[in-house]
Design an enzyme around this catalytic site. Structure first.
Site, PDB file in Angstrom:
ATOM      1  N   ASP A 110       0.853  -1.187   0.000  1.00 59.89           N
ATOM      2  CA  ASP A 110       0.000   0.000   0.000  1.00 59.89           C
ATOM      3  C   ASP A 110       0.892   1.241   0.000  1.00 59.89           C
ATOM      4  OD1 ASP A 110      -3.133   0.731   0.995  1.00 59.89           O
ATOM      5  OD2 ASP A 110      -1.619   2.260   1.319  1.00 59.89           O
TER       6      ASP A 110
ATOM      7  N   ASP B 195      -3.924   2.177  -5.114  1.00 60.50           N
ATOM      8  CA  ASP B 195      -2.609   2.200  -4.456  1.00 60.50           C
ATOM      9  C   ASP B 195      -2.394   0.976  -3.563  1.00 60.50           C
ATOM     10  OD1 ASP B 195      -4.178   2.765  -2.193  1.00 60.50           O
ATOM     11  OD2 ASP B 195      -2.622   4.057  -1.342  1.00 60.50           O
ATOM     12  N   GLU B 196      -3.144  -0.071  -3.799  1.00 63.39           N
ATOM     13  CA  GLU B 196      -3.102  -1.179  -2.858  1.00 63.39           C
ATOM     14  C   GLU B 196      -3.349  -2.520  -3.552  1.00 63.39           C
ATOM     15  OE1 GLU B 196      -5.886  -0.407   0.210  1.00 63.39           O
ATOM     16  OE2 GLU B 196      -5.724  -2.401   1.076  1.00 63.39           O
TER      17      GLU B 196
HETATM   18  N1  DCP Z   1      -8.715   8.908  -0.867  1.00 65.61           N
HETATM   19  C1  DCP Z   1      -9.662   9.928  -0.975  1.00 65.61           C
HETATM   20  N2  DCP Z   1     -10.582  10.114   0.005  1.00 65.61           N
HETATM   21  C2  DCP Z   1     -10.581   9.343   1.117  1.00 65.61           C
HETATM   22  C3  DCP Z   1      -9.632   8.307   1.255  1.00 65.61           C
HETATM   23  C4  DCP Z   1      -8.706   8.129   0.234  1.00 65.61           C
HETATM   24  O1  DCP Z   1      -9.653  10.648  -1.970  1.00 65.61           O
HETATM   25  N3  DCP Z   1     -11.503   9.538   2.072  1.00 65.61           N
HETATM   26  C5  DCP Z   1      -7.706   8.774  -1.928  1.00 65.61           C
HETATM   27  C6  DCP Z   1      -6.509   9.608  -1.563  1.00 65.61           C
HETATM   28  C7  DCP Z   1      -5.526   8.629  -1.024  1.00 65.61           C
HETATM   29  C8  DCP Z   1      -5.828   7.382  -1.829  1.00 65.61           C
HETATM   30  O2  DCP Z   1      -7.234   7.437  -2.057  1.00 65.61           O
HETATM   31  O3  DCP Z   1      -4.194   9.077  -1.172  1.00 65.61           O
HETATM   32  C9  DCP Z   1      -5.442   6.097  -1.151  1.00 65.61           C
HETATM   33  O4  DCP Z   1      -6.170   5.952   0.058  1.00 65.61           O
HETATM   34  P1  DCP Z   1      -5.558   5.299   1.350  1.00 65.61           P
HETATM   35  O5  DCP Z   1      -6.675   4.919   2.225  1.00 65.61           O
HETATM   36  O6  DCP Z   1      -4.593   4.235   0.971  1.00 65.61           O
HETATM   37  O7  DCP Z   1      -4.804   6.499   2.073  1.00 65.61           O
HETATM   38  P2  DCP Z   1      -3.388   7.153   1.814  1.00 65.61           P
HETATM   39  O8  DCP Z   1      -2.627   6.438   0.763  1.00 65.61           O
HETATM   40  O9  DCP Z   1      -3.592   8.613   1.592  1.00 65.61           O
HETATM   41  O10 DCP Z   1      -2.660   6.999   3.217  1.00 65.61           O
HETATM   42  P3  DCP Z   1      -2.054   5.681   3.916  1.00 65.61           P
HETATM   43  O11 DCP Z   1      -0.582   5.956   4.038  1.00 65.61           O
HETATM   44  O12 DCP Z   1      -2.705   5.586   5.235  1.00 65.61           O
HETATM   45  O13 DCP Z   1      -2.344   4.496   3.050  1.00 65.61           O
HETATM   46 CA    CA Z   2      -2.295   4.192   0.807  1.00 65.32          CA
HETATM   47 CA    CA Z   3      -5.018   2.153   0.016  1.00 61.33          CA
END
Ligand code: DCP
Ligand code: CA
Ligand code: CA
Length: 744
Positions: free
Chosen positions: A201, A304-305
């Site tokens: 991720d 991203d996962e």
């Molecule tokens: N995303 C979004 N709105 C949300 C959650 C996520 O637009 N409520 C988008 C932005 C994030 C991407 O999806 O960058 C991936 O979500 P993740 O849950 O994997 O969160 P992040 O990658 O931002 O952080 P982490 O390091 O916790 O995975």
């Molecule tokens: Ca992420």
């Molecule tokens: Ca994710």
């Protein structure tokens, strides 16, 4: 009260209170009231208005104050706005001053009640009209935004919707993996879970992408939202959501999904940056390509996962392997990923939380029971707020949940769910068969439930046409044909108000759906349009077109296209493009192939794990061409370029191949015989592009080819003659390499 307000407004504007030199009369007759944070701030606005002959109101006076100056307006507030209350942006003031006259306010409009729906909803249709918008008629483009009557509506709607992008990307990646595995050797079609699962991720994905070009912000609290501004304060009144925030921002309590205004309260230093949708798509695709290079045992989760399963990976090598994955992702995309490793996807996923940010965390089979005991219940997949609520009590960790018997759990969640939870909280939940099976797309759809206010049938037909085209391109992209078409119409409920609470939203609706089964499957927009128009006539027989609030089309009963279908589709696409564009514009055509076919044929070439890894990093042909060409080096270089061709990476192919030709023609950089070998390879790749895409994909532009010829002419004629003997030889080698490749 009114008296008091007038008095205060008078005091502020009278020159006695604060002598401000009058420099012009451009705002004569205009008065403003500032609501919330603005840029410039209220005090500066006051001075500017007074200096230029206008008035500044400390209180809003209905029918007296000309404009409310604001940055944005909350959706909920729109309902309460009265007639003649006009919300505009602060740059009306600054731009008018620089223009030397009061500019028409509608260019700066945030919201004005009634006035022909001049409003602009925050987060959505911003004032910045794209060049495509500008060309459109004014009927469906009011105050600088598009409604569903505009032919560019869907593109615009999708381009601005982050949630749409996230779900589309997730589905695209699932398609990618499905195609990859279906096209590959039998062994990987039916995937068996290995003894180790890797969960990958990206760390704060959207932020990571943004920071690639902003290294000065790496250790700062940063967030991505629609209301991006260089100064944090101007976003303070915003109702936008934070899509992603950096780890330093999380230390202040900021979280993904939080409202910007709340985040700024917690972290006033928070730097807000805008979305980079195109970059997310590019990085996401690249990551999937990289991982597919390691193993086909891949399960896509989102942009991203993903999960990767490696049956042959040993415990001690697993962390090394994870570090290798992370290194390549970092080098190739500039983003950091974290990896969790465990015996099941459940454990791997939970382990990732411990790996973040920028790390690896492994839980071996023997560590599972102690690891799971301290995990939080709410982090178990499938456990949301509702289920935590049902659970009641103050249970927090899995160990605490383990005290509940299966029977007790069944009383709360029902028999099926409780069995799962019982196993999950003990770390016993194994991956189901389906979890690692190919995830085949079941349907393709396009739903629009915003911006629909139609006046005539034709408006709906236009939208159906655009939707059908959108679906066609999706079907082509995922190489599917549809066997059924469903139309869903959302119709305003008889008792619902005509104006919805959310501007141009759908409000309270009754939904009607109708499905038609096709005799032969299709991916054609024309046919989808025909069917949806038929269905819409049936549904709308007893309804007014003015009451339509949402339109959705779903194509289901999908079946995979054959390879032949796909090649036909590419040809079709080229035909279409060449009607309107010059065929010589290779760049554009290549892009369209790349865009529509994405990863289409990455798998046609079955190559070993090591070799695939190498190809993804790029082949070191620079050192290979220092010596005379051999069968092995010619084959490897040819395969490398073929790989780029088949995976649709034309730009890379073009750059690399041009360099390869240049170097091969340079005696300082390569062995003389490469001059011919490279030409033979070029010829072969051209042939293959014809075989594969149905046309010659000319990956060198005309000019570059002419240059090559020039170089060739400059070569010593005598030397050329000598080398011609080798030429034949190389041709044979390349031919053989190709036969081998086709067999493998
Ligand atoms: N995303 C979004 N709105 C949300 C959650 C996520 O637009 N409520 C988008 C932005 C994030 C991407 O999806 O960058 C991936 O979500 P993740 O849950 O994997 O969160 P992040 O990658 O931002 O952080 P982490 O390091 O916790 O995975
Ligand atoms: Ca992420
Ligand atoms: Ca994710």
């Amino acid at each position: 009260m009114n008296m008091k307000i007038s008095k205060l407004n008078y005091q502020v504007n009278s020159e006695k209170t604060k002598p401000i030199e009058k420099v012009s009369e451009i705002f004569k007759g205009f008065s403003v009231f500032v609501n919330g944070f603005t840029d410039p701030p209220a005090l500066v606005i006051r001075d500017l208005m007074i200096a230029h002959g206008g008035e500044y109101h400390c209180y809003y006076m209905h029918r007296k104050t000309s404009f409310v100056i604001a940055t944005s307006i909350a959706n909920a507030k729109i309902d309460r706005i009265r007639e003649k209350e006009i919300f505009i942006r602060a740059d009306w003031i600054t731009e008018s001053i620089s223009a030397g006259r009061a500019l028409p306010y509608n260019q700066f409009l945030i919201y004005e009640k009634g006035a022909n729906e001049k409003a602009r909803i925050e987060n959505f249709f911003t004032k910045t009209t794209s060049s495509t918008n500008e060309k459109c008629g004014s009927q469906s483009e009011i105050g600088g935004f598009l409604d569903a009557r505009n032919p560019h509506f869907i593109k615009d709607y999708y381009a601005r919707s982050r949630l749409h992008l996230i779900s589309t990307l997730a589905q695209d990646m699932k398609d990618f993996v499905a195609n990859l595995r279906q096209n590959s050797e039998k062994s990987t079609k039916k995937m068996r879970k290995g003894n180790l699962v890797f969960h990958i991720d990206l760390d704060c994905f959207f932020v990571s992408v943004a920071l690639r070009t902003r290294s000065e912000l790496i250790n700062e609290p940063v967030a991505i939202s629609h209301r991006a501004n260089s100064g944090a304060s101007s976003g303070a009144s915003s109702m936008s959501e934070i899509a992603s925030c950096s780890y330093p921002a999380r230390k202040c309590g900021v979280k993904n999904g939080m409202l910007v205004k709340n985040a700024l309260k917690m972290c006033p230093r928070l730097v807000l940056l805008p979305y980079q949708f195109d970059d997310y798509i590019e990085v996401s695709k690249r990551i999937y390509e990289i991982l597919a290079g390691f193993s086909m045992n891949l399960r896509a989760v989102s942009c991203d996962e993903m999960y990767l399963s490696c049956p042959d990976e040993k415990n001690q090598e697993a962390v090394e392997f994870a570090e290798e994955i992370r290194r390549i992702i970092r080098e190739e995309t500039g983003c950091t990923a974290s990896v969790g490793i465990g015996p099941t996807s459940l454990i791997a996923r939970l382990a990732t939380r411990h790996a973040k940010p920028d790390g690896v965390h492994m839980v071996t089979a023997s560590q599972v029971s102690s690891f799971i005991a301290s995990e939080k219940i709410k982090n178990l997949p499938g456990i949301g707020y509702q289920m935590m609520d049902k659970l009641g009590e103050n249970l927090e960790t899995c160990m605490e949940l383990q005290t509940k018997s299966e029977r007790e759990l069944a009383g709360i969640f029902g028999p099926k769910q409780s069995a799962k939870i019982w196993r999950q909280c003990r770390g016993l939940e194994e991956d189901s068969e389906e979890f690692w099976e190919v995830q085949i797309r079941k349907s393709v759809s396009c739903d629009i439930n915003y911006g629909i206010r139609f006046g005539k049938r034709e408006d709906l037909n236009q939208l159906l046409k655009a939707i059908s085209e959108e679906i066609e391109s999706k079907l082509i992209q995922c190489q599917m044909m549809a066997g059924s078409v469903t139309l869903k119409l959302m119709i305003r409920s008889p008792n619902a108000p005509i104006e919805t609470a959310k501007f141009m939203g759908h409000g309270h609706c009754d939904t009607q759906t109708k499905t038609i089964n096709l005799t032969t499957s299709t991916c054609r927009a024309t046919q989808i349009l025909q069917e949806t128009m038929k269905l819409s006539r049936i549904i709308l027989a007893s309804t007014k077109i003015e009451d339509l609030r949402g339109v959705g089309v779903t194509c289901a009963k999908l079946k995979s296209r054959t390879r032949k279908d796909a090649v036909e589709a590419v040809k079709e696409m080229f035909k279409k493009k060449s009607d309107v564009r010059n065929v010589e514009e290779n760049e554009k055509i290549e892009k369209s192939v790349q865009g529509s076919f994405g990863f289409f044929n990455l798998t046609v070439i079955e190559i070993g794990k090591m070799e695939r890894r190498q190809k993804l990093k790029g082949l070191d042909w620079l050192s290979m061409i220092k010596c005379a060409p051999t069968e092995t080096t010619v084959i490897r270089i040819h395969r490398y370029f073929l790989f780029l061709l088949k995976s649709g990476r034309f730009t890379e192919l073009r750059q690399q191949f041009q360099k390869f030709l240049d170097y091969s023609a340079d005696l300082k950089k390569s062995h003389k015989s490469w001059f011919f070998a490279s030409n033979a390879i070029q010829q072969r790749i051209k042939e293959e592009s014809k075989e594969f895409f149905g046309i010659y994909v000319d990956f060198l532009t005309k000019n570059e080819e002419a240059l090559m010829r020039e170089k060739m002419e400059k070569k010593d004629e005598e030397k050329l003659q000598k080398m011609k003997k080798n030429w034949k030889l190389v041709e044979i080698i390349v031919e053989e390499s190709n036969t081998k490749l086709n067999k493998s």
